[in-house]
Design an enzyme around this catalytic site. Structure first.
Site, PDB file in Angstrom:
ATOM      1  N   LYS A   8     -56.288 -83.730 -41.589  1.00  0.00           N
ATOM      2  CA  LYS A   8     -55.297 -83.041 -40.899  1.00  0.00           C
ATOM      3  C   LYS A   8     -55.828 -81.501 -40.666  1.00  0.00           C
ATOM      4  O   LYS A   8     -55.951 -80.776 -41.529  1.00  0.00           O
ATOM      5  CB  LYS A   8     -54.012 -82.754 -42.031  1.00  0.00           C
ATOM      6  CG  LYS A   8     -52.919 -82.102 -41.357  1.00  0.00           C
ATOM      7  CD  LYS A   8     -51.722 -82.400 -42.148  1.00  0.00           C
ATOM      8  CE  LYS A   8     -50.414 -81.696 -41.389  1.00  0.00           C
ATOM      9  NZ  LYS A   8     -50.596 -79.945 -41.267  1.00  0.00           N
ATOM     10  N   LYS A  35     -51.515 -84.142 -49.049  1.00  0.00           N
ATOM     11  CA  LYS A  35     -52.281 -82.614 -48.907  1.00  0.00           C
ATOM     12  C   LYS A  35     -53.376 -82.805 -50.019  1.00  0.00           C
ATOM     13  O   LYS A  35     -53.214 -83.537 -51.162  1.00  0.00           O
ATOM     14  CB  LYS A  35     -51.243 -81.769 -49.199  1.00  0.00           C
ATOM     15  CG  LYS A  35     -50.039 -81.603 -48.286  1.00  0.00           C
ATOM     16  CD  LYS A  35     -50.657 -80.839 -47.109  1.00  0.00           C
ATOM     17  CE  LYS A  35     -50.074 -80.411 -45.958  1.00  0.00           C
ATOM     18  NZ  LYS A  35     -49.313 -79.013 -45.931  1.00  0.00           N
ATOM     19  N   CYS A  76     -20.681 -62.216 -50.637  1.00  0.00           N
ATOM     20  CA  CYS A  76     -21.950 -61.712 -51.213  1.00  0.00           C
ATOM     21  C   CYS A  76     -22.807 -61.166 -50.108  1.00  0.00           C
ATOM     22  O   CYS A  76     -23.449 -62.184 -49.151  1.00  0.00           O
ATOM     23  CB  CYS A  76     -22.570 -62.776 -51.917  1.00  0.00           C
ATOM     24  SG  CYS A  76     -24.264 -62.333 -52.541  1.00  0.00           S
TER      25      CYS A  76
HETATM   26  S1  IVH Z   1     -49.897 -86.711 -36.650  1.00  0.00           S
HETATM   27  C1  IVH Z   1     -45.308 -86.465 -35.480  1.00  0.00           C
HETATM   28  N1  IVH Z   1     -52.388 -86.187 -36.969  1.00  0.00           N
HETATM   29  O1  IVH Z   1     -50.076 -81.321 -38.273  1.00  0.00           O
HETATM   30  C2  IVH Z   1     -46.360 -85.730 -35.761  1.00  0.00           C
HETATM   31  N2  IVH Z   1     -50.891 -84.271 -36.783  1.00  0.00           N
HETATM   32  O2  IVH Z   1     -47.426 -81.339 -39.620  1.00  0.00           O
HETATM   33  C3  IVH Z   1     -47.500 -86.258 -35.702  1.00  0.00           C
HETATM   34  N3  IVH Z   1     -52.171 -82.321 -37.195  1.00  0.00           N
HETATM   35  O3  IVH Z   1     -47.677 -80.946 -35.495  1.00  0.00           O
HETATM   36  C4  IVH Z   1     -48.581 -85.592 -36.348  1.00  0.00           C
HETATM   37  N4  IVH Z   1     -53.892 -83.010 -37.730  1.00  0.00           N
HETATM   38  O4  IVH Z   1     -50.071 -80.130 -35.277  1.00  0.00           O
HETATM   39  C5  IVH Z   1     -51.024 -85.666 -36.766  1.00  0.00           C
HETATM   40  N5  IVH Z   1     -54.490 -85.996 -37.456  1.00  0.00           N
HETATM   41  C6  IVH Z   1     -53.468 -85.458 -37.038  1.00  0.00           C
HETATM   42  C7  IVH Z   1     -53.137 -83.992 -37.293  1.00  0.00           C
HETATM   43  C8  IVH Z   1     -52.185 -83.382 -37.242  1.00  0.00           C
HETATM   44  C9  IVH Z   1     -53.236 -81.935 -37.395  1.00  0.00           C
HETATM   45  C10 IVH Z   1     -50.963 -81.100 -37.341  1.00  0.00           C
HETATM   46  C11 IVH Z   1     -50.096 -81.350 -35.752  1.00  0.00           C
HETATM   47  C12 IVH Z   1     -48.855 -81.500 -36.312  1.00  0.00           C
HETATM   48  C13 IVH Z   1     -48.764 -81.275 -37.775  1.00  0.00           C
HETATM   49  C14 IVH Z   1     -47.639 -81.705 -38.513  1.00  0.00           C
END
Ligand code: IVH
Length: 677
Positions: A119, A309, A432
């Site tokens: 990611k 994560k 509040c």
């Molecule tokens: S798949 C429907 N694959 O993470 C969303 N996202 O938190 C599917 N990202 O907006 C996302 N590397 O910008 C996917 N290998 C990867 C990724 C990735 C980074 C980012 C992306 C997305 C965000 C989601």
């Protein structure tokens, strides 16, 4: 000579000021000057450099990149929404994820093949190719509407401007993550807090020439619109686009079962520090695209993927004080004010202590030495106290029993567990002012009114200055007063006016979500909007005489349970809430919620399920019914058209009730036949 040294001094000072504004803008997201003032300063510097060669030779402006993004990017609706991802933080949570998808698909034994991809911690963008030509490049925006940043994206040389391969679909939308390499970032360190900010700053600024000076890179990881769909698996998609010239991540790998998942996660985690880009976890995706399609999405994220994560970074520090924060639903959260410490590259000075019980359990005291951790974007947490370092004179922390507004607080008894809640809450609503402030921040957020130029920090400032006390005030701002504040000029005020005007036109579901009723998130807000249809109907909830019958009807809605209904009741019964929401509505044009009349097998039909099915889960059955235009209800009533009875443990009482009301009862075999017809 004297003149020369004076000039150099002035020049250096101007650059110092520019750097300060860069920092305020890019790193703190809190500009103090208008775009115009910023641009003038930049121009003065360039003019001086052009006029005096000796100033240019100082090479002081080499790394001074960026100008604040202006509200000028064209907004374009995404062909398919850009969703976010759910998260898991350990092996058990990952196991739960696997279980959930297997349950949904009603997979009994077989493992589902996943693909694990790093990611990338960058900025997401989407590229649209029509007949092989790159025609659109958008930022994520709020996920539904993005900004046109095509010209900036085109400056990234590794992004194909065209696809020559005949095999490529007529329409191909490539989702990718833009980043700046860790090594390249070294040159921009002075201007940005981290590589992610640098990439974001570069992409969001208006002049493509400036973008081109920052060496941006990307990894393609997914698709949006594809016509015709020729891919069968995520892995096969990645292979194909890599053949066509896109850059995909070499560390992606197919995995089967929790052990392989864990192994892959650990392997990449160990490589993490050697990579030239930041990653914050592994995205695990169901590899088979037909299974992905069956799994579908929730309102925010796909069911077929999750981000596993990496474990949080930790640090040791000391609690200087414990303060109380009031959330938008009245939750009283204790926050440890700690001696600033760097955790994973970010300076942390606050850490959440969650709630009263947590403080009691861990016996956390002011002055304590503590271990804190920070995972992803979430607020740092206190994990443990080092009691050996405690001062003998320290005393137990006494949790305040009153809210910051002075009102009583109380712990509720949870409906589901019948136990006393760990969270103490203020007993007031909008009365509040601390709750009101948080509700205001929620209202302006991306998922609600999405007002450009009115972020949380500005709301906080306007609230402190008593410019806004309740939602309606957002639309009655006195711009003459705002003009007097530092950082607000003609341009930013005009932009704000425009953004406010745009946001007044809002859909019913977003409106319901925006008013911040506890337990009503985006998904439930949509269900409620589908039920009420118009703001006039929704408003009847505030009418004592009509309320009860409406609330009773909510029972029929699948997804809305007793907890939600109780919460709505509590919210609308409160006179202050009622008055404030009515004022708010007067400022808006709330659009009717158009229940998409999907033409399908169950158009305009109301269905209910009882019992389990052989080859699909209840969730999937519900999703299929909805995709085919049907509405799924949660209880038997005259309104129902069909009761669908699965073979496994149906409720006899429901079948009897349905028969009594002459509702058509469909068994599992017939249900499958309808779906396959
Ligand atoms: S798949 C429907 N694959 O993470 C969303 N996202 O938190 C599917 N990202 O907006 C996302 N590397 O910008 C996917 N290998 C990867 C990724 C990735 C980074 C980012 C992306 C997305 C965000 C989601």
């Amino acid at each position: 000579m004297n003149k020369k040294s004076n000039l150099i001094r002035t020049f250096r000072e101007k650059i110092k000021i520019l750097k300060k504004h860069n920092h305020l803008y890019y790193n703190l997201d809190n500009p103090e000057v208008t775009d115009f003032e910023y641009d003038s300063l930049k121009k003065e510097i360039t003019n001086l450099e052009n006029k005096y060669k000796f100033l240019k030779e100082l090479k002081l402006t080499n790394n001074l990149v960026g100008s604040p993004p202006q509200n000028k990017f064209k907004k374009i609706k995404h062909l398919h929404p850009m969703l976010s991802l759910s998260n898991v933080f350990d092996k058990d949570e990952m196991k739960d994820f696997l279980k959930k998808i297997k349950n949904f698909l009603n997979f009994k034994k077989d493992e589902i093949e996943l693909i694990g991809e790093p990611k990338i911690d960058g900025i997401s963008a989407t590229l649209v190719y029509e007949k092989g030509r790159l025609t659109k490049g958008l930022s994520r925006g709020d996920g539904v509407i993005g900004e046109d940043i095509l010209e900036n994206l085109k400056t990234i040389s590794s992004i194909p401007k065209s696809i020559e391969n005949k095999e490529a679909p007529k329409i191909l939308e490539i989702r990718c993550e833009i980043y700046i390499g860790k090594k390249d970032f070294e040159n921009f360190k002075d201007n940005f807090a981290n590589p992610r900010n640098a990439a974001g700053g570069s992409l969001r600024q208006k002049d493509p020439k400036v973008t081109s000076k920052i060496p941006l890179k990307y990894f393609a990881y997914g698709f949006g619109a594809v016509e015709p769909m020729i891919f069968k698996e995520q892995s096969n998609f990645l292979d194909k686009i890599s053949e066509w010239g896109f850059i995909t991540n070499p560390l992606s790998q197919k995995v089967l079962g929790i052990n392989e998942i864990q192994e892959h996660h650990e392997k990449i985690d160990s490589l993490r520090s050697t990579l030239n880009y930041d990653i914050d976890g592994i995205v695990f995706k169901v590899n088979d695209l037909s299974l992905q399609k069956r799994l579908g999405n929730t309102s925010n994220s796909p069911r077929w993927a999750t981000a596993y994560k990496f474990s949080a970074e930790k640090a040791i520090t000391v609690i200087k004080d414990i303060a109380i924060q009031v959330g938008r639903t009245g939750a009283i959260t204790p926050v440890a004010k700690v001696k600033p410490v760097t955790v994973g590259g970010v300076v942390v000075s606050n850490a959440t202590l969650h709630n009263e019980d947590e403080i009691l359990r861990k016996d956390i005291r002011v002055g304590d030495t503590i271990n804190i951790q920070r995972a992803g974007d979430v607020i740092p947490q206190v994990i443990s106290v080092d009691v050996s370092k405690r001062n003998k004179n320290s005393s137990k922390y006494i949790f305040p029993k009153k809210c910051l507004c002075g009102a009583e607080t109380k712990k509720e008894i949870s409906k589901s567990t019948n136990k006393l809640d760990a969270v103490r809450r203020c007993t007031k609503g909008y009365e509040c002012k601390f709750i009101a402030k948080e509700k205001l921040k929620h209202i302006v957020s991306k998922e609600a009114l999405n007002i450009d130029g009115l972020g949380k920090k500005v709301v906080e400032q306007f609230w402190e200055l008593k410019f806004i006390k309740e939602p309606a005030d957002i639309f009655k701002l006195d711009f003459e007063e705002i003009k007097k504040l530092e950082g607000w000029g003609e341009l930013s005020i005009n932009n704000l006016k425009k953004a406010l005007k745009n946001s007044q036109n809002i859909s019913l579901d977003k409106f319901i979500y925006s008013i911040g009723i506890r337990h009503i998130g985006q998904e439930n807000a949509k269900i409620l909007a589908g039920f009420f249809g118009s703001i006039q109907e929704f408003q009847k909830l505030f009418d004592k005489n009509k309320r009860l019958i409406l609330l009773k009807n909510l029972n029929d809605l699948d997804g809305i349970g007793e907890t939600q209904i109780e919460s709505i009741k509590g919210f609308v019964k409160n006179d202050a809430n009622s008055k404030i929401i009515k004022n708010f509505i007067k400022q808006l044009q709330v659009k009717d919620y158009l229940v998409q009349n999907i033409n399908g097998k169950f158009s305009n039909k109301k269905l209910m399920f009882t019992g389990g099915f052989e080859n699909m889960s209840r969730s999937e059955a519900k999703a299929i019914a909805e995709q085919n235009g049907g509405k799924v209800l949660g209880s038997i009533s005259k309104k129902l058209d069909f009761l669908i009875v699965g073979n496994s443990k149906p409720t006899k009482k429901k079948i009897d009730q349905a028969k009594e009301l002459n509702i058509k009862v469909i068994n599992e075999k017939e249900w499958n036949k309808i779906l396959n017809s």
